[in-house]
Design a protein around this motif. Structure first.
Motif, PDB file in Angstrom:
ATOM      1  N   LEU A   1       0.817  -1.215   0.000  1.00 29.14           N
ATOM      2  CA  LEU A   1       0.000   0.000   0.000  1.00 29.14           C
ATOM      3  C   LEU A   1       0.848   1.261   0.000  1.00 29.14           C
ATOM      4  CD1 LEU A   1      -2.858  -0.884   2.554  1.00 29.14           C
ATOM      5  CD2 LEU A   1      -2.867  -1.127   0.067  1.00 29.14           C
TER       6      LEU A   1
ATOM      7  N   ARG B   1     -12.070   1.147   2.079  1.00 33.71           N
ATOM      8  CA  ARG B   1     -12.444  -0.237   1.772  1.00 33.71           C
ATOM      9  C   ARG B   1     -11.223  -1.069   1.388  1.00 33.71           C
ATOM     10  NH1 ARG B   1     -17.221  -2.645   0.310  1.00 33.71           N
ATOM     11  NH2 ARG B   1     -18.279  -0.631   0.047  1.00 33.71           N
ATOM     12  N   GLN B   2     -10.290  -0.474   0.657  1.00 32.25           N
ATOM     13  CA  GLN B   2      -9.095  -1.203   0.239  1.00 32.25           C
ATOM     14  C   GLN B   2      -8.206  -1.592   1.413  1.00 32.25           C
ATOM     15  OE1 GLN B   2      -8.275   2.018  -2.904  1.00 32.25           O
ATOM     16  NE2 GLN B   2      -7.158   0.245  -3.703  1.00 32.25           N
ATOM     17  N   CYS B   3      -8.379  -0.910   2.533  1.00 26.23           N
ATOM     18  CA  CYS B   3      -7.524  -1.157   3.696  1.00 26.23           C
ATOM     19  C   CYS B   3      -8.038  -2.294   4.575  1.00 26.23           C
ATOM     20  CB  CYS B   3      -7.430   0.105   4.561  1.00 26.23           C
ATOM     21  SG  CYS B   3      -6.907   1.579   3.682  1.00 26.23           S
TER      22      CYS B   3
ATOM     23  N   ILE C   1      -5.932   6.362  -1.191  1.00 27.37           N
ATOM     24  CA  ILE C   1      -6.517   5.030  -1.098  1.00 27.37           C
ATOM     25  C   ILE C   1      -7.904   5.140  -0.467  1.00 27.37           C
ATOM     26  CG2 ILE C   1      -5.621   4.520   1.218  1.00 27.37           C
ATOM     27  CD1 ILE C   1      -5.024   1.685   0.226  1.00 27.37           C
ATOM     28  N   SER C   2      -8.772   4.186  -0.793  1.00 23.72           N
ATOM     29  CA  SER C   2     -10.082   4.144  -0.147  1.00 23.72           C
ATOM     30  C   SER C   2      -9.991   3.323   1.125  1.00 23.72           C
ATOM     31  CB  SER C   2     -11.130   3.533  -1.087  1.00 23.72           C
ATOM     32  OG  SER C   2     -10.921   2.142  -1.238  1.00 23.72           O
TER      33      SER C   2
ATOM     34  N   CYS D   1      -8.676  -5.335   4.336  1.00 21.66           N
ATOM     35  CA  CYS D   1      -8.108  -6.681   4.286  1.00 21.66           C
ATOM     36  C   CYS D   1      -6.753  -6.760   4.993  1.00 21.66           C
ATOM     37  CB  CYS D   1      -7.964  -7.137   2.835  1.00 21.66           C
ATOM     38  SG  CYS D   1      -6.903  -6.068   1.841  1.00 21.66           S
TER      39      CYS D   1
ATOM     40  N   GLN E   1       1.046   3.776  -2.970  1.00 20.94           N
ATOM     41  CA  GLN E   1      -0.088   4.618  -3.368  1.00 20.94           C
ATOM     42  C   GLN E   1      -0.050   5.943  -2.624  1.00 20.94           C
ATOM     43  OE1 GLN E   1      -3.893   2.628  -3.845  1.00 20.94           O
ATOM     44  NE2 GLN E   1      -2.975   0.661  -3.252  1.00 20.94           N
TER      45      GLN E   1
END
Length: 298
Positions: A177, A186-188, A183-184, A190, A180
Motif C-alpha cells: 500500500l 475499503r481497500q484497507c 486510497i479508499s 483486508c 499509493q
C-alpha cells in the motif's frame, strides 16, 4: 448495606498498614473502634475481608476486591472535593471540557498551556468523549465546552471553527500500500490494523465506518496513543489510521503517509457552547475566545 465512608477509609488504612492499630492511628481512632468498624463492614458485605494473625492482618481474596473498589471511590470523592473548591470559595474558576481524541492528542495541550499562562488559578476538567456524546453533554449542562469533529449541528448550541485536520493511513515502508498516494478505506480492510484501545473515539469511529461497508477492522494490536501506532506501523506490524497532526518529523522515512479519499477523513474541529447558557461563566467564555483565536499554524 449499613457501612459508611469512614468504614471504608478505616478498612483501606488497616489493609495498607497490615495492622489494626497502625491503621487506627492513621484514622485518629482507637484500635477497638477501628476493629469494630472493620467488623461492621464484613457483616454488611457478608464475607470475611481480613485474615487475622499474631503479627497483624492480611487481605482475603474478597478483601482484595473490596480494597481496590474502596480506593477508587475515595479517590473520586477527593477529586470531587477538589473540583467543588472553587465554588465553596465563591469563585467560578472551573471549566469542564469534553473533547474528542484528535483534539486532546494534538491541538488542545498547547492551547490549554496558553490559557493556564494567562489564568493560572483556573482549573479544567478535560475528558475524552465521542463527538455525538460531547454534543449531548454540552446541551445537558454536563460539560461547559465541547470540542467536536462536526458532522451535524444542534439548534441549542453555538459552533465556532477551531482547527482543521485530516485522517491519513500509515503503512510500513515497503508495504504494497505504501506505493499509493491515495486510497479508499475499503481497500484497507483486508490488512491487519494497529488501533487505539476500545472506547477511544477514533477506534469507535473507524469500526463504525468499516461496518457501514459491510466489513470489519482486522485489529492485530491495540495501543493507548498515536505514537504507539506510528512505532508499530514502522516496525511492520500492520497499518493504522491517525490524524496528520499526530505525525512527527521523526516518522519521516519510517512510515508511508497515504491520503484517504473518503470525505469523512477531513476533520473540521469545532468548539461548541450553549447558545443560551443557564449561568454565566467568565472563564468558559475566555477559554472559548482563546481556543478560537487564529493561530499561525491553524
Amino acid at each position: 448495606m449499613s457501612y459508611d465512608l469512614t468504614d471504608l477509609k478505616v478498612f483501606v488504612a488497616v489493609a495498607e498498614e497490615g495492622n489494626v492499630s497502625r491503621g487506627a492511628e492513621r484514622c485518629h481512632l482507637a484500635p477497638s473502634s477501628a476493629s469494630l468498624r472493620v467488623k461492621n463492614l464484613e457483616d454488611s458485605v457478608g464475607v470475611t475481608l481480613l485474615s487475622r494473625h499474631p503479627r497483624g492482618v492480611a487481605l482475603t481474596a474478597a478483601g482484595q476486591v473490596l480494597v481496590e473498589h474502596a480506593k477508587r471511590c475515595l479517590a473520586q470523592l477527593d477529586q470531587m472535593r477538589a473540583d467543588l473548591l472553587p465554588f465553596t470559595e465563591g469563585m467560578r474558576e472551573h471549566v469542564t471540557v469534553f473533547a474528542n481524541n484528535n483534539a486532546i492528542s494534538s491541538h488542545l495541550p498547547d492551547d490549554l498551556a496558553r490559557f493556564f499562562a494567562a489564568f493560572p488559578g483556573v482549573r479544567i476538567t478535560l475528558e475524552e468523549r465521542l463527538s455525538h456524546d460531547i454534543i449531548g453533554a454540552v446541551v445537558a449542562g454536563r460539560a461547559d465546552v465541547g470540542v467536536v469533529a462536526l458532522e451535524s449541528e444542534h439548534p441549542a448550541l453555538r459552533f465556532v471553527p477551531y482547527r482543521q485536520d485530516q485522517l491519513v493511513l500509515l503503512a510500513p515502508v515497503g508495504h504494497p500500500l505504501a506505493e499509493q498516494s491515495r486510497i479508499s478505506f475499503r481497500q484497507c480492510l483486508c490488512q491487519p490494523f494497529i488501533s487505539l484501545q476500545p472506547g477511544a473515539a477514533l477506534h469507535t469511529f473507524l469500526m463504525n465506518h468499516a461496518s457501514a461497508l459491510d466489513g470489519r477492522l482486522d485489529v492485530r494490536v491495540q495501543v493507548s496513543g498515536y505514537r504507539a501506532i506510528a512505532r508499530l506501523v514502522s516496525s511492520g506490524a500492520g497499518i493504522g489510521v491517525v490524524p496528520r497532526t499526530a505525525i512527527e518529523a521523526s516518522d519521516e522515512g519510517k512510515v508511508a503517509v497515504i491520503e484517504l479519499i473518503e470525505p469523512w477523513s477531513q476533520r473540521n474541529l469545532h468548539v461548541c457552547v450553549p447558545r443560551n447558557p443557564a449561568e454565566k461563566n467568565l472563564y468558559r467564555d475566555k477559554l472559548v475566545d482563546m481556543l478560537c483565536q487564529p493561530t499561525s499554524d491553524a
